[in-house]
Design an enzyme around this catalytic site. Sequence first.
Site, PDB file in Angstrom:
ATOM      1  N   SER A  82      66.313  30.506  29.361  1.00 53.78           N
ATOM      2  CA  SER A  82      66.888  31.312  28.270  1.00 53.78           C
ATOM      3  C   SER A  82      68.199  30.770  27.715  1.00 53.78           C
ATOM      4  O   SER A  82      68.661  31.256  26.687  1.00 53.78           O
ATOM      5  CB  SER A  82      67.115  32.749  28.726  1.00 53.78           C
ATOM      6  OG  SER A  82      65.989  33.520  28.414  1.00 53.78           O
ATOM      7  N   LYS A 116      67.980  29.838  24.263  1.00 49.33           N
ATOM      8  CA  LYS A 116      68.071  30.853  23.193  1.00 49.33           C
ATOM      9  C   LYS A 116      69.406  30.761  22.463  1.00 49.33           C
ATOM     10  O   LYS A 116      69.500  31.067  21.280  1.00 49.33           O
ATOM     11  CB  LYS A 116      67.876  32.252  23.776  1.00 49.33           C
ATOM     12  CG  LYS A 116      66.450  32.473  24.273  1.00 49.33           C
ATOM     13  CD  LYS A 116      66.284  33.772  25.028  1.00 49.33           C
ATOM     14  CE  LYS A 116      64.828  33.910  25.463  1.00 49.33           C
ATOM     15  NZ  LYS A 116      64.597  34.767  26.584  1.00 49.33           N
ATOM     16  N   VAL A 129      66.683  32.170  33.535  1.00 51.89           N
ATOM     17  CA  VAL A 129      66.054  32.424  34.832  1.00 51.89           C
ATOM     18  C   VAL A 129      65.871  31.154  35.675  1.00 51.89           C
ATOM     19  O   VAL A 129      65.453  31.234  36.822  1.00 51.89           O
ATOM     20  CB  VAL A 129      64.695  33.160  34.713  1.00 51.89           C
ATOM     21  CG1 VAL A 129      64.872  34.566  34.172  1.00 51.89           C
ATOM     22  CG2 VAL A 129      63.693  32.375  33.896  1.00 51.89           C
ATOM     23  N   TYR A 178      58.168  27.966  21.793  1.00 52.84           N
ATOM     24  CA  TYR A 178      59.070  28.725  22.670  1.00 52.84           C
ATOM     25  C   TYR A 178      58.965  28.231  24.122  1.00 52.84           C
ATOM     26  O   TYR A 178      59.990  28.030  24.796  1.00 52.84           O
ATOM     27  CB  TYR A 178      58.736  30.219  22.569  1.00 52.84           C
ATOM     28  CG  TYR A 178      59.484  31.082  23.548  1.00 52.84           C
ATOM     29  CD1 TYR A 178      60.803  31.464  23.308  1.00 52.84           C
ATOM     30  CD2 TYR A 178      58.888  31.507  24.739  1.00 52.84           C
ATOM     31  CE1 TYR A 178      61.498  32.238  24.224  1.00 52.84           C
ATOM     32  CE2 TYR A 178      59.574  32.291  25.649  1.00 52.84           C
ATOM     33  CZ  TYR A 178      60.870  32.648  25.391  1.00 52.84           C
ATOM     34  OH  TYR A 178      61.560  33.420  26.306  1.00 52.84           O
ATOM     35  N   TYR A 190      71.527  39.170  30.139  1.00 54.20           N
ATOM     36  CA  TYR A 190      70.491  40.173  30.385  1.00 54.20           C
ATOM     37  C   TYR A 190      71.074  41.583  30.320  1.00 54.20           C
ATOM     38  O   TYR A 190      72.063  41.829  29.644  1.00 54.20           O
ATOM     39  CB  TYR A 190      69.773  39.903  31.727  1.00 54.20           C
ATOM     40  CG  TYR A 190      69.167  38.530  31.788  1.00 54.20           C
ATOM     41  CD1 TYR A 190      68.154  38.186  30.896  1.00 54.20           C
ATOM     42  CD2 TYR A 190      69.605  37.580  32.679  1.00 54.20           C
ATOM     43  CE1 TYR A 190      67.591  36.924  30.919  1.00 54.20           C
ATOM     44  CE2 TYR A 190      69.042  36.314  32.711  1.00 54.20           C
ATOM     45  CZ  TYR A 190      68.044  35.995  31.825  1.00 54.20           C
ATOM     46  OH  TYR A 190      67.499  34.755  31.844  1.00 54.20           O
TER      47      TYR A 190
HETATM   48  N1  GLU Z   1      60.857  31.352  29.525  1.00 59.43           N
HETATM   49  C1  GLU Z   1      61.310  32.570  30.109  1.00 59.43           C
HETATM   50  C2  GLU Z   1      60.482  33.740  29.637  1.00 59.43           C
HETATM   51  O1  GLU Z   1      60.081  33.762  28.497  1.00 59.43           O
HETATM   52  C3  GLU Z   1      62.737  32.719  29.764  1.00 59.43           C
HETATM   53  C4  GLU Z   1      63.336  33.837  30.485  1.00 59.43           C
HETATM   54  C5  GLU Z   1      64.792  33.698  30.728  1.00 59.43           C
HETATM   55  O2  GLU Z   1      65.315  32.660  31.106  1.00 59.43           O
HETATM   56  O3  GLU Z   1      65.433  34.736  30.537  1.00 59.43           O
HETATM   57  O4  GLU Z   1      60.211  34.632  30.366  1.00 59.43           O
END
Ligand code: GLU
Length: 304
Positions: free
Chosen positions: A63, A66, A258, A188, A240
């Site tokens: 993430s 992102k 994560v 993604y 989060y």
């Molecule tokens: N690729 C993970 C998902 O889509 C990313 C989650 C994360 O790192 O928060 O669940």
Amino acid sequence: MDYAHILQRIHRDIAPLLTQGRVADYIPELGKVPATHFGMALVFADGRSHCVGDAAVPFSIQSISKLFACTLAFQLLGEDLWQRVGREPSGNAFNSLVQLEYEQGKPRNPFINAGALVVTDVLCSRFVQAETAMVQFLRRLSGNPAIDYDPRVAQSEREHADRNRAMAYFMKDFGRLEMPVDKVIDAYCRQCAITMSCEDLARAALFLAHGGVVPWSGERVLDASPTKRLSALMLTCGTYDAAGDFVYRVGLPAKSGVGGGIVAVLPGRWAVCVWSPGLDHSGNSLAGVQALEWLTTLSGHSIF
Ligand code: GLU
């Protein structure tokens, strides 16, 4: 400020925490990473850096991607980005679907999965291959031309992406995605599977600490005002559903993943990345959050 000494002290004292978190295994490839890794890199705008432990070992940024995808989309759309995705904390898990229905398919923010899928949709509609644009962007920001995504992690994620697919179809039905769902999910998964080290990530985040300019290359990534806004989003939504507690403990804008990585910035001074794969119940690196709390406590430097 003796940052070298502070990082060494953190590295020494963190050892007992490295077995307390739980490595993410809902993406099976991630579950194979030993929990005992710990690395930390702190990079200043003038190029000086301090590193400890596994700071040079590449890991799955997940993430944290992102943050950089949102930066690219913000470059492309400016304030219009917020027509597509909100900028409020969700108060729910990063992969939750519940809000989407009663908020007409508009995700709360770009750092939860639904919001990140909308951001990836923006990139897919502008670039032939969104994941290639991301990789090239991260190579430029970090100065490391070897950065790439790990196809095994991307495949593993694709095979376990039904919840993300459900979210994407749901948003598509509300008219929130322009591109085909499969294309968005594919991009993604690859974007989340990019591997970088703490050193790479700290360097890549440095523009946020430097008014939107990459200090060592001079590339302007964002103007000062959008840079401030992106950092504000990191503060409220970047860790989060624990962003409130994270800010209370650490006092820095940050984005976690994560894979166990967390990048954080102290505007005007430095960027830092910490990595330890064991996660706490919120999905943040357990030892990583503690390390950052010690960093700001021992140095006395945070945004507050
Ligand atoms: N690729 C993970 C998902 O889509 C990313 C989650 C994360 O790192 O928060 O669940």
